[in-house]
Design a protein around this motif. Structure first.
Motif, short mmCIF file in Angstrom:
data_model
loop_
_atom_site.label_atom_id
_atom_site.label_comp_id
_atom_site.label_asym_id
_atom_site.label_seq_id
_atom_site.Cartn_x
_atom_site.Cartn_y
_atom_site.Cartn_z
N MET A 1 0.85 -1.18 0.00
CA MET A 1 0.00 0.00 0.00
C MET A 1 0.89 1.25 0.00
O MET A 1 1.91 1.28 0.69
N ARG A 2 0.48 2.26 -0.73
CA ARG A 2 1.22 3.52 -0.78
C ARG A 2 1.18 4.19 0.59
O ARG A 2 0.23 4.05 1.33
N ILE A 3 2.22 4.95 0.90
CA ILE A 3 2.31 5.55 2.24
C ILE A 3 1.25 6.62 2.46
O ILE A 3 0.71 6.74 3.58
N ASP A 4 0.92 7.39 1.42
CA ASP A 4 -0.13 8.40 1.62
C ASP A 4 -1.48 7.75 1.90
O ASP A 4 -2.23 8.19 2.78
N LYS A 5 -1.77 6.67 1.20
CA LYS A 5 -3.02 5.95 1.43
C LYS A 5 -3.00 5.26 2.80
O LYS A 5 -4.01 5.22 3.50
N PHE A 6 -1.84 4.76 3.21
CA PHE A 6 -1.72 4.11 4.51
C PHE A 6 -1.97 5.10 5.65
O PHE A 6 -2.73 4.81 6.57
N LEU A 7 -1.35 6.28 5.58
CA LEU A 7 -1.53 7.28 6.64
C LEU A 7 -2.98 7.77 6.70
O LEU A 7 -3.49 8.08 7.77
N ARG B 1 -6.07 6.74 9.78
CA ARG B 1 -6.63 7.97 10.34
C ARG B 1 -5.61 8.91 10.96
O ARG B 1 -5.90 9.64 11.88
N PHE B 2 -4.39 8.89 10.42
CA PHE B 2 -3.40 9.85 10.90
C PHE B 2 -3.65 11.22 10.27
O PHE B 2 -3.38 12.24 10.87
N TYR B 3 -4.16 11.22 9.05
CA TYR B 3 -4.56 12.45 8.37
C TYR B 3 -6.01 12.31 7.92
O TYR B 3 -6.47 11.22 7.61
N LYS B 4 -6.69 13.43 7.87
CA LYS B 4 -8.12 13.43 7.56
C LYS B 4 -8.40 13.06 6.10
O LYS B 4 -9.36 12.36 5.82
N THR B 5 -7.55 13.55 5.19
CA THR B 5 -7.73 13.22 3.78
C THR B 5 -6.43 12.71 3.19
O THR B 5 -5.35 12.96 3.72
N ARG B 6 -6.55 12.01 2.10
CA ARG B 6 -5.36 11.48 1.45
C ARG B 6 -4.53 12.60 0.83
O ARG B 6 -3.30 12.54 0.80
N SER B 7 -5.19 13.64 0.37
CA SER B 7 -4.44 14.76 -0.23
C SER B 7 -3.62 15.50 0.83
O SER B 7 -2.51 15.96 0.54
N ILE C 1 -1.02 -4.24 7.37
CA ILE C 1 -1.50 -3.30 6.36
C ILE C 1 -3.02 -3.46 6.23
O ILE C 1 -3.50 -4.56 5.94
N PRO C 2 -3.80 -2.36 6.45
CA PRO C 2 -5.25 -2.48 6.28
C PRO C 2 -5.63 -2.51 4.80
O PRO C 2 -4.91 -2.00 3.94
N LYS C 3 -6.77 -3.11 4.51
CA LYS C 3 -7.24 -3.20 3.13
C LYS C 3 -7.79 -1.86 2.66
O LYS C 3 -7.68 -1.51 1.50
N SER C 4 -8.44 -1.13 3.57
CA SER C 4 -8.99 0.18 3.25
C SER C 4 -9.03 1.00 4.53
O SER C 4 -8.50 0.57 5.55
N ARG C 5 -9.68 2.16 4.50
CA ARG C 5 -9.77 3.01 5.69
C ARG C 5 -10.52 2.26 6.79
O ARG C 5 -11.56 1.66 6.55
N GLY D 1 -11.90 1.88 11.04
CA GLY D 1 -12.48 2.62 12.15
C GLY D 1 -11.42 2.95 13.19
O GLY D 1 -10.39 2.28 13.29
N ALA D 2 -11.70 3.96 13.98
CA ALA D 2 -10.74 4.42 14.97
C ALA D 2 -10.40 3.34 16.00
O ALA D 2 -9.27 3.27 16.49
N LYS D 3 -11.36 2.50 16.33
CA LYS D 3 -11.13 1.46 17.33
C LYS D 3 -10.20 0.36 16.80
O LYS D 3 -9.57 -0.34 17.58
N LEU D 4 -10.09 0.21 15.51
CA LEU D 4 -9.28 -0.85 14.91
C LEU D 4 -7.86 -0.41 14.59
O LEU D 4 -7.05 -1.23 14.16
N VAL D 5 -7.54 0.85 14.79
CA VAL D 5 -6.22 1.37 14.43
C VAL D 5 -5.12 0.65 15.20
O VAL D 5 -4.06 0.33 14.66
#
Length: 145
Positions: free
Chosen positions: A1-7, A11-17, A63-67, A69-73
């Motif tokens: 997974m790309r690092i921007d998508k991973f972060l 939920r380290f950043y609100k949006t991928r951009s 590595i998560p498959k997608s975004r 939930g906060a409890k699963l971080v």
């Protein structure tokens, strides 16, 4: 997974951009080297992130498959940030509260209405002219002559 998508997905950043912008500004690194947004994240990598003047360190567990939930971080990353960094953050928050406590400052519209109701506007209804408010100053000056 790309690092921007991973972060973004942890939920380290609100949006991928926003994550991509921070990576462009060299605020994110894997190990000791700065990375690009396209860098692939692997399990076991240690990511250093500079956010809010604090240096965070996270270790990738899974590595998560997608975004997620906060409890699963916590299943996907482990926070290995120095305790000193959190103390710096705590001191910074306390120093901001020192200047202005919550609820102080400019009153809201509701606060002003409540103050007006409490004080009352009797003065405006009783006195329509400044001379009436201060008494008969004009007559007293005429009598002195």
């Amino acid at each position: 997974m790309r690092i921007d998508k991973f972060l973004w997905s942890i939920r380290f950043y609100k949006t991928r951009s926003i994550a991509a912008e921070e990576i462009k500004k060299n605020r994110v690194s894997i190990g000791t080297s700065a990375v690009k947004s396209s860098k692939e994240v692997k399990e076991g990598d240690t990511i250093k992130i500079r956010k809010n003047q604090i240096d965070y360190k996270i270790k990738v567990i899974q590595i998560p498959k997608s975004r997620i939930g906060a409890k699963l971080v916590s299943l996907h990353i482990k926070d290995v940030t120095d305790k000193e960094q959190y103390e710096i953050l705590k001191l910074r928050k306390m120093s901001q509260d020192y200047y202005r406590n919550k609820g102080e400052g400019r009153p809201t519209k509701k606060d002003r209405r409540e103050m007006d109701d409490y004080v009352g506007n009797d003065i405006d209804s009783d006195f329509t002219d400044w001379d009436d408010f201060f008494g008969e100053t004009g007559d007293a000056e005429e009598n002195e002559d």
